[in-house]
Design an enzyme around this catalytic site. Structure first.
Site, PDB file in Angstrom:
ATOM      1  CB  SER A 328      -1.105   0.045   1.306  1.00 53.51           C
ATOM      2  OG  SER A 328      -2.469  -1.337   1.085  1.00 53.51           O
ATOM      3  CG  HIS A 371     -12.042   0.939   3.971  1.00 56.65           C
ATOM      4  ND1 HIS A 371     -11.802  -0.907   3.217  1.00 56.65           N
ATOM      5  CD2 HIS A 371     -11.973   1.054   5.281  1.00 56.65           C
ATOM      6  CE1 HIS A 371     -10.663  -0.634   3.878  1.00 56.65           C
ATOM      7  NE2 HIS A 371     -10.528   0.191   5.095  1.00 56.65           N
ATOM      8  CB  CYS A 384     -10.667   2.105   0.803  1.00 54.46           C
ATOM      9  SG  CYS A 384     -11.713   1.143   0.198  1.00 54.46           S
TER      10      CYS A 384
END
Length: 648
Positions: A328, A371, A384
């Protein structure tokens, strides 16, 4: 019968002619010899004197002093230490075994060293000195000198050898030297006669290797007089040559020591700290490490096996050589690509039900229940995945790759360390060239969350963080100066990215560490003036089957170490006036928020304070744990309080 007077006269004339001819010949030969002697003794005297000297006088090389290496504050990290050694001359010793036996009664001698010395004695001429043992103490040398009358042929001697006083702290940055080998000579395009000196030390890895020619210097010479047998009689003259260049690195020894100690609390990890203003690399850590001093004289097979068989790969410089899926931490690149193309606005929300559907396949978010609606800041704050699957479909891999390269992905930086990787920043053409296959939309979705084909080193991730913080295309710099002359600071030009978009991304990174819903909130810095902005990352190293996902994904804690996820964190501080950028990768550490973010925060705090950070920098609930951690860190005494270093 009596000869007539006529015959007698004829005979006399013949004798006279012969005598004249013979005398003339003799005079001619003597004259020629005289002329030749005159020519040799007067006209060619200099030439023959030179030839005689060449037979009597030998020129021998003198190894120059290797250049020293210092940290940014002048602390030595590679130096030349006196090497006290004991040599033997076979013809002077007489009974070699008897003399060695006497020596062993005075000092301890390693049997391996003795065996190598005996083999060398058998190969060398009896008047050539052979090293029995080196790296001896002054007490050993004094003992041998005092007992010299009982040790014929044994002589104490002194030379220079490389020493790394900070041991494993700089093993992966500075590297090490070792005796030149036939293999080294076979792969080097270098005709320097110094390389022919037995056991001459050359750089094998790291800075020692990459800047070998500068560090080596130029050979000196000495004139020695030898007799007809080639034995040295005396030294006639000496030219010491030119010592190697002294180098000053950008790395801070105190910070480097802290980084290595902090990383050592995990199994296998790497970290890079970079000055966002000029690109100086302040720390390049890789754990576990090793003691480079063991390689200087030639490491033993047993010690080398311990390093090569270690599953945590201590010989690998993970910070520069390692290529990891960035997870991420890559999401900022996808965000900027989408913003620059106008495919998303900062306030636009995307619905996350916990997965993204592509055809008959689902790409899952890390949060099983999803989310809900998230905008740009919330997507980074909570990491997310579905938000970035959607952006990847809108933007496409080529535009993502174009943006990522501006921030250092897929680029091999010119820093003098061994095997610096360029990572992988894939494109459609890259996949065709590499695998002879077309690019799939699913490939873009995997790349959007830093998985799939994307690979980056901690060095590249630190550069990305520094460029995000500064807004400029700074380049990493490891060599600060050579012989006192400052090296050029490279890069620093514009990134070609809208500054408003950069501000949005920085603000979202601030929320990651300072918002209660942020994935790195537990690793926040309490002092708002030093606030941290960052991004966590977790990259899978195994496939999760549909069956496993249906029954619940197995926790990292329940998996063997090698099957656990890699943990990552990138960030910079202070948020309002960035000074330092950091990247941390903990191999198979589990989660970025739990394993990598706390390490990155501690490293940044040490960089900001120039010493162990005060407990007030941490949330109140964590201070007791932090105090215990700081107390047990294996720091050098000088670096526990910062060693008086500058906050460079």
């Amino acid at each position: 019968m009596k000869r007539s007077s006529r015959d007698t006269a004829t005979s006399a004339r013949r004798v006279s002619r012969r005598a004249l001819v013979l005398g003339g010949l003799q005079l001619g030969v003597m004259g020629a010899l005289g002329l030749r002697m005159r020519q040799m003794q007067i006209e060619q005297a200099d030439e023959f004197r030179l030839l005689a000297d060449e037979n009597r006088i030998n020129m021998r090389l003198i190894a120059p002093a290797r250049g020293l290496i210092f940290d940014r504050n002048g602390r030595p990290i590679a130096e030349n230490a006196q090497n006290y050694r004991i040599v033997i001359v076979k013809e002077d010793a007489g009974d070699v075994d008897e003399v060695i036996a006497r020596l062993q009664k005075l000092i301890h001698l390693d049997e391996g060293e003795l065996e190598r010395a005996r083999r060398e004695l058998d190969r060398r001429s009896p008047f050539v000195p052979v090293t029995l043992t080196d790296q001896r103490s002054w007490e050993d040398i004094a003992t041998v000198a005092v007992n010299a009358p009982a040790l014929p042929g044994i002589t104490p001697d002194v030379g220079l050898t490389r020493n790394y006083p900070l041991r494993d702290d700089f093993a992966h940055v500075v590297g090490y030297v070792g005796p030149v080998s036939d293999y080294d000579l076979s792969r080097m395009d270098d005709d320097d006669p110094l390389l022919q000196i037995p056991k001459f030390q050359i750089g094998k890895t790291g800075v020692e290797n990459k800047l070998e020619r500068r560090l080596r210097g130029k050979a000196g010479t000495k004139q020695i007089e030898v007799n007809a047998a080639g034995r040295v009689m005396r030294e006639l003259g000496r030219d010491e040559g030119t010592p190697g260049s002294n180098l000053q690195l950008t790395v801070d020894a105190g910070l480097q020591n802290f980084v290595q100690a902090r990383l050592a609390l995990g199994h296998s990890a790497a970290a890079v700290v970079m000055d966002v203003r000029d690109g100086d690399l302040l720390a390049v850590g890789s754990a576990p490490a090793f003691d480079p001093n063991k390689f200087v004289r030639g490491i033993s097979s047993a010690d080398y096996a311990l390093l090569t068989e270690n599953m945590y790969r201590p010989l690998s410089n993970k910070a520069a050589q390692g290529g990891y899926p960035p997870g991420s931490t890559f999401k900022m690149m996808v965000t900027l690509a989408a913003l620059e193309m106008g495919e998303v606005t900062p306030d636009e929300t995307i619905w996350c039900p916990g997965y993204h559907t592509l055809g008959n396949r689902r790409f899952h978010c890390w949060k099983r229940g999803g989310h809900g609606h998230v905008d740009l800041e919330e997507s980074l704050q909570q990491s997310c995945d579905v938000y970035y699957y959607e952006l990847a479909q809108r933007v496409g891999i080529d535009k993502i790759a174009e943006m990522s390269r501006r921030f250092g992905f897929g680029h091999r930086f010119d820093v003098p360390m061994s095997a610096v990787t360029d990572g992988i920043m894939p494109t459609k053409q890259w996949k065709r060239d590499r695998y002879d296959k077309g690019w799939l939309v699913g490939d873009s979705l995997n790349a959007a969350i830093g998985q799939g084909f994307v690979l980056a080193s901690p060095l590249q991730l630190a550069v990305m963080s520094a460029r995000l913080a500064s807004g400029s295309a700074i380049e990493p710099r490891l060599i600060k100066s050579v012989d006192g002359v400052e090296t050029e600071v490279k890069g620093g030009g514009p990134l070609g990215v809208n500054e408003n978009h950069l501000r949005r991304v920085r603000k979202a990174m601030y929320a990651v560490s300072n918002s209660r819903r942020g994935t790195a909130y537990g690793s926040r810095i309490q002092d708002e003036a030093l606030a941290l902005a960052g991004k966590t990352g977790t990259s899978q190293v195994r496939n999760i089957t549909a069956a496993e996902r249906a029954r619940g994904v197995t926790s990292n804690a329940d998996l063997p170490w090698k099957r656990r996820d890699h943990a990552l964190f990138v960030g910079f501080a202070p948020y309002t006036a960035p000074r330092y950028a950091v990247s941390v990768v903990v191999e198979h550490g589990g989660g970025g928020s739990s394993a990598a973010a706390p390490v990155a925060r501690d490293i940044l705090l040490y960089a900001l304070h120039g010493k162990l950070p005060p407990l007030e920098s941490y949330p109140t609930s964590q201070r007791q744990e932090i105090e215990e951690m700081q107390r047990t860190l294996p720091l050098s005494p000088l670096d526990r309080d910062g060693g008086g270093r500058s906050r460079a």
